[in-house]
Motif scaffolding. Structure first.
Motif, mmCIF file in Angstrom:
data_model
loop_
_atom_site.group_PDB
_atom_site.id
_atom_site.type_symbol
_atom_site.label_atom_id
_atom_site.label_comp_id
_atom_site.label_asym_id
_atom_site.label_seq_id
_atom_site.Cartn_x
_atom_site.Cartn_y
_atom_site.Cartn_z
ATOM 1 N N ALA A 235 20.673 9.929 17.559
ATOM 2 C CA ALA A 235 21.705 10.795 18.130
ATOM 3 C C ALA A 235 22.937 10.013 18.581
ATOM 4 O O ALA A 235 24.076 10.395 18.274
ATOM 5 C CB ALA A 235 21.120 11.586 19.304
ATOM 6 N N VAL A 236 22.728 8.919 19.297
ATOM 7 C CA VAL A 236 23.861 8.206 19.879
ATOM 8 C C VAL A 236 24.769 7.577 18.814
ATOM 9 O O VAL A 236 25.997 7.726 18.886
ATOM 10 C CB VAL A 236 23.364 7.156 20.891
ATOM 11 C CG1 VAL A 236 24.519 6.266 21.352
ATOM 12 C CG2 VAL A 236 22.725 7.853 22.092
ATOM 13 N N PRO A 237 24.248 6.867 17.807
ATOM 14 C CA PRO A 237 25.164 6.311 16.798
ATOM 15 C C PRO A 237 25.999 7.363 16.078
ATOM 16 O O PRO A 237 27.194 7.153 15.831
ATOM 17 C CB PRO A 237 24.213 5.583 15.836
ATOM 18 C CG PRO A 237 23.012 5.277 16.637
ATOM 19 C CD PRO A 237 22.857 6.429 17.576
ATOM 20 N N VAL A 238 25.387 8.480 15.735
ATOM 21 C CA VAL A 238 26.139 9.530 15.038
ATOM 22 C C VAL A 238 27.195 10.128 15.968
ATOM 23 O O VAL A 238 28.344 10.367 15.556
ATOM 24 C CB VAL A 238 25.178 10.612 14.525
ATOM 25 C CG1 VAL A 238 25.969 11.792 13.954
ATOM 26 C CG2 VAL A 238 24.260 10.045 13.459
ATOM 27 N N VAL B 288 34.825 16.659 22.438
ATOM 28 C CA VAL B 288 33.625 16.251 21.694
ATOM 29 C C VAL B 288 32.651 15.536 22.630
ATOM 30 O O VAL B 288 31.429 15.727 22.545
ATOM 31 C CB VAL B 288 34.020 15.357 20.504
ATOM 32 C CG1 VAL B 288 32.780 14.813 19.806
ATOM 33 C CG2 VAL B 288 34.864 16.131 19.508
ATOM 34 N N MET B 289 33.171 14.710 23.528
ATOM 35 C CA MET B 289 32.302 14.050 24.506
ATOM 36 C C MET B 289 31.620 15.067 25.417
ATOM 37 O O MET B 289 30.460 14.887 25.803
ATOM 38 C CB MET B 289 33.111 13.065 25.345
ATOM 39 C CG MET B 289 33.634 11.870 24.588
ATOM 40 S SD MET B 289 34.618 10.774 25.640
ATOM 41 C CE MET B 289 35.304 9.657 24.405
ATOM 42 N N ALA B 290 32.318 16.138 25.751
ATOM 43 C CA ALA B 290 31.696 17.195 26.564
ATOM 44 C C ALA B 290 30.554 17.868 25.807
ATOM 45 O O ALA B 290 29.518 18.208 26.393
ATOM 46 C CB ALA B 290 32.749 18.230 26.964
ATOM 47 N N ILE B 291 30.723 18.067 24.504
ATOM 48 C CA ILE B 291 29.639 18.633 23.686
ATOM 49 C C ILE B 291 28.420 17.725 23.733
ATOM 50 O O ILE B 291 27.280 18.176 23.931
ATOM 51 C CB ILE B 291 30.118 18.832 22.237
ATOM 52 C CG1 ILE B 291 31.232 19.874 22.168
ATOM 53 C CG2 ILE B 291 28.961 19.237 21.330
ATOM 54 C CD1 ILE B 291 31.857 20.012 20.798
ATOM 55 N N ILE B 292 28.648 16.440 23.563
ATOM 56 C CA ILE B 292 27.537 15.477 23.575
ATOM 57 C C ILE B 292 26.849 15.473 24.935
ATOM 58 O O ILE B 292 25.612 15.488 25.028
ATOM 59 C CB ILE B 292 28.067 14.079 23.212
ATOM 60 C CG1 ILE B 292 28.665 14.095 21.809
ATOM 61 C CG2 ILE B 292 26.957 13.043 23.317
ATOM 62 C CD1 ILE B 292 29.431 12.832 21.449
ATOM 63 N N ALA B 293 27.645 15.460 26.006
ATOM 64 C CA ALA B 293 27.066 15.427 27.353
ATOM 65 C C ALA B 293 26.240 16.678 27.631
ATOM 66 O O ALA B 293 25.136 16.598 28.182
ATOM 67 C CB ALA B 293 28.182 15.286 28.386
ATOM 68 N N ALA C 193 24.267 8.629 32.712
ATOM 69 C CA ALA C 193 25.260 7.952 33.550
ATOM 70 C C ALA C 193 25.817 6.715 32.851
ATOM 71 O O ALA C 193 27.022 6.443 32.903
ATOM 72 C CB ALA C 193 24.638 7.580 34.892
ATOM 73 N N LEU C 194 24.942 5.967 32.170
ATOM 74 C CA LEU C 194 25.400 4.781 31.440
ATOM 75 C C LEU C 194 26.340 5.163 30.311
ATOM 76 O O LEU C 194 27.376 4.518 30.098
ATOM 77 C CB LEU C 194 24.190 4.022 30.897
ATOM 78 C CG LEU C 194 24.486 2.730 30.121
ATOM 79 C CD1 LEU C 194 25.182 1.722 31.030
ATOM 80 C CD2 LEU C 194 23.196 2.154 29.547
ATOM 81 N N GLY C 195 25.998 6.218 29.584
ATOM 82 C CA GLY C 195 26.873 6.666 28.506
ATOM 83 C C GLY C 195 28.211 7.159 29.009
ATOM 84 O O GLY C 195 29.253 6.884 28.396
ATOM 85 N N ALA D 109 31.812 5.514 28.000
ATOM 86 C CA ALA D 109 32.874 6.312 27.396
ATOM 87 C C ALA D 109 34.150 6.259 28.234
ATOM 88 O O ALA D 109 35.260 6.150 27.693
ATOM 89 C CB ALA D 109 32.406 7.756 27.235
ATOM 90 N N ALA D 110 34.015 6.330 29.551
ATOM 91 C CA ALA D 110 35.184 6.252 30.428
ATOM 92 C C ALA D 110 35.889 4.907 30.287
ATOM 93 O O ALA D 110 37.130 4.830 30.267
ATOM 94 C CB ALA D 110 34.773 6.491 31.872
ATOM 95 N N PHE D 111 35.099 3.820 30.156
ATOM 96 C CA PHE D 111 35.710 2.492 30.005
ATOM 97 C C PHE D 111 36.475 2.388 28.698
ATOM 98 O O PHE D 111 37.615 1.899 28.665
ATOM 99 C CB PHE D 111 34.623 1.415 30.070
ATOM 100 C CG PHE D 111 35.133 0.038 29.751
ATOM 101 C CD1 PHE D 111 35.850 -0.686 30.697
ATOM 102 C CD2 PHE D 111 34.905 -0.523 28.496
ATOM 103 C CE1 PHE D 111 36.323 -1.955 30.400
ATOM 104 C CE2 PHE D 111 35.379 -1.795 28.193
ATOM 105 C CZ PHE D 111 36.089 -2.514 29.151
#
Length: 448
Positions: A195-198, A218-223, A237-239, A243-245
């Motif tokens: 999931a994460v790489p895709v 798109v990040m909101a969809i993933i979250a 939290a790590l993801g 993403a924020a960085f």
């Protein structure tokens, strides 16, 4: 009084009815009340019964989608007619384009509402590959730059935004992958692969077109998908931190020219360049402030006279506030809240993990994007170029949003008991024709 053997009179008796029965009580003695029978439980309130109905989610989604689409058509025409005339075009140009895209999206929505859940599971992988292929076209000469965003593909006959296709495809794909591995998501390796790489690949391709606003959606969809799937909170939290960085350091601080950083700073500090970074935000607030409670009237906006950039697109909510006032903005906001409530009902009530995860992703897309757009207009967020779903002008965004809502309506139809309830009620057309037929039927005259 009656005589007894000792000559004393015994007290007479009287009959006291009690709840439909009679019993003899000595006259003159203090009577004690019988304990009251417990009252029966109050009947279930009608509105509560409707709320707990199996088809509530279905009707909430259908009603909110219809009203938002109608409001969008009206407001696109109202906010674009003046600028169309100023450009020497027909005042109906933008409205007709939006109506055309709405008519194109309507059959897509209707078909999506009838597709079974199992078919969406089968279409998830092909849809993802198609979306990735379309998104990679931003590296070809077909890519078109619009306001610094190269996320558009020009095919000659029409121009579309492939990221809109990627949103729906990614939500479906995450639902399939995370739904099948739901019992193993306590282990990080099952969460990360595949999931994460895709997901990172999709976000990276969107960011390659310099479309930060769409990347955030798109990040909101993933979250949303990962949160509902039950993944470890530490991983989430790590993801989010990673993403924020990446977004903050690579696409804001190190952006050539520093335009995004200047706009962000202009949002949260005193504006010094009223004709530059904060011009659009200021005029959006002017429009909202002018509208007051009930607005200046439909079509009577001042800011749309070329003062407010993107009045029919990203800042259409400001025109709604000016022409329809606080009541109009609350109506639009309430409709998006209804979409959020309906999707939360599907997540809670549906037994299929695929439906739960996909619904969460689509809900974060539509409702989250709406709140981002509204936050930008009211000055809580910097201007990042995110349209208001179903309301702002735009072809590919409107069609794909209607397709996503069709998927949600299909999921609402597959809630336990919903299909049977809808089949029992019959179609609106059949019921209407039956009523008309009974009304038109001549009455028989009876002999006197």
């Amino acid at each position: 009084m009656t005589q007894t053997a000792n000559g004393r009179g015994a007290p007479s008796t009287r009959t006291v009815p009690r709840a439909g029965t009679s019993r003899t009580v000595p006259r003159g003695r203090a009577t004690t009340r019988e304990p009251r029978r417990p009252r029966p439980e109050p009947a279930e309130r009608p509105w509560l019964g409707q709320w707990n109905s199996t088809v509530t989610s279905y009707y909430l989604l259908v009603g909110a989608t219809t009203l938002l689409a109608i409001i969008g058509l009206v407001m696109v025409f109202s906010s674009s007619a003046v600028t169309q005339i100023a450009a020497g075009k027909s005042p109906f140009g933008a409205f007709l384009d939006q109506a055309k895209f709405a008519l194109m999206g309507l059959p897509v929505l209707l078909v999506a509402t009838r597709v079974p859940v199992d078919w969406y599971k089968r279409l998830a992988w092909p849809a993802l590959f198609v979306a990735l292929g379309l998104q990679m076209l931003v590296f070809t000469p077909l890519a078109k730059n619009v306001n610094g965003n190269t996320g558009w593909i020009d095919l000659g006959l029409f121009t579309f935004q492939p990221a809109e296709v990627a949103k729906l495809a990614l939500a479906l794909w995450l639902g399939v992958v995370l739904g099948r591995k739901q019992r193993m998501l306590g282990q990080w390796r099952h969460v990360l692969i595949p999931a994460v790489p895709v997901a990172v690949a999709v976000v990276g391709l969107v960011l390659a077109g310099h479309d930060l606003g769409t990347a955030l959606v798109v990040m909101a969809i993933i979250a949303g998908a990962f949160f509902v799937s039950g993944a470890d909170g530490r991983l989430l939290a790590l993801g989010a931190g990673g993403a924020a960085f990446v977004v903050g350091y690579v696409f804001i601080l190190n952006q050539s020219g520093g335009d995004r950083l200047s706009r962000i700073m202009a949002t949260y500090r005193e504006c010094t360049d009223t004709l530059g970074e904060c011009y659009q935000s200021m005029h959006g607030l002017y429009a909202l402030g002018t509208g007051g409670l009930t607005g200046v009237g439909l079509g009577a906006s001042r800011e749309k006279w070329s003062y407010l950039p993107e009045a029919h697109n990203d800042f259409i909510f400001a025109v709604i506030g000016e022409e329809l006032g606080l009541l109009g903005t609350l109506l639009v906001l309430g409709l998006f809240v209804i979409v959020g409530v309906a999707t939360s009902r599907i997540v809670r009530r549906h037994p299929d993990p695929f439906v739960k995860i996909t619904t969460a992703g689509i809900a974060c897309w539509i409702v989250g994007q709406a709140f981002i757009n509204i936050g930008v207009v009211i000055g809580l967020l910097p201007v990042i170029g995110v349209p208001l779903p179903l309301v702002s002008a735009g072809g590919s965004a409107l069609i794909m949003t209607m397709a996503a809502l069709g998927v949600l309506i299909s999921f609402a139809r597959s809630e336990p008991g919903a299909a049977e309830a809808l089949a029992a009620r019959g179609s609106v057309v059949r019921r209407s024709l039956a009523v008309v037929g009974r009304a038109a039927r001549p009455r028989r005259r009876t002999a006197r």
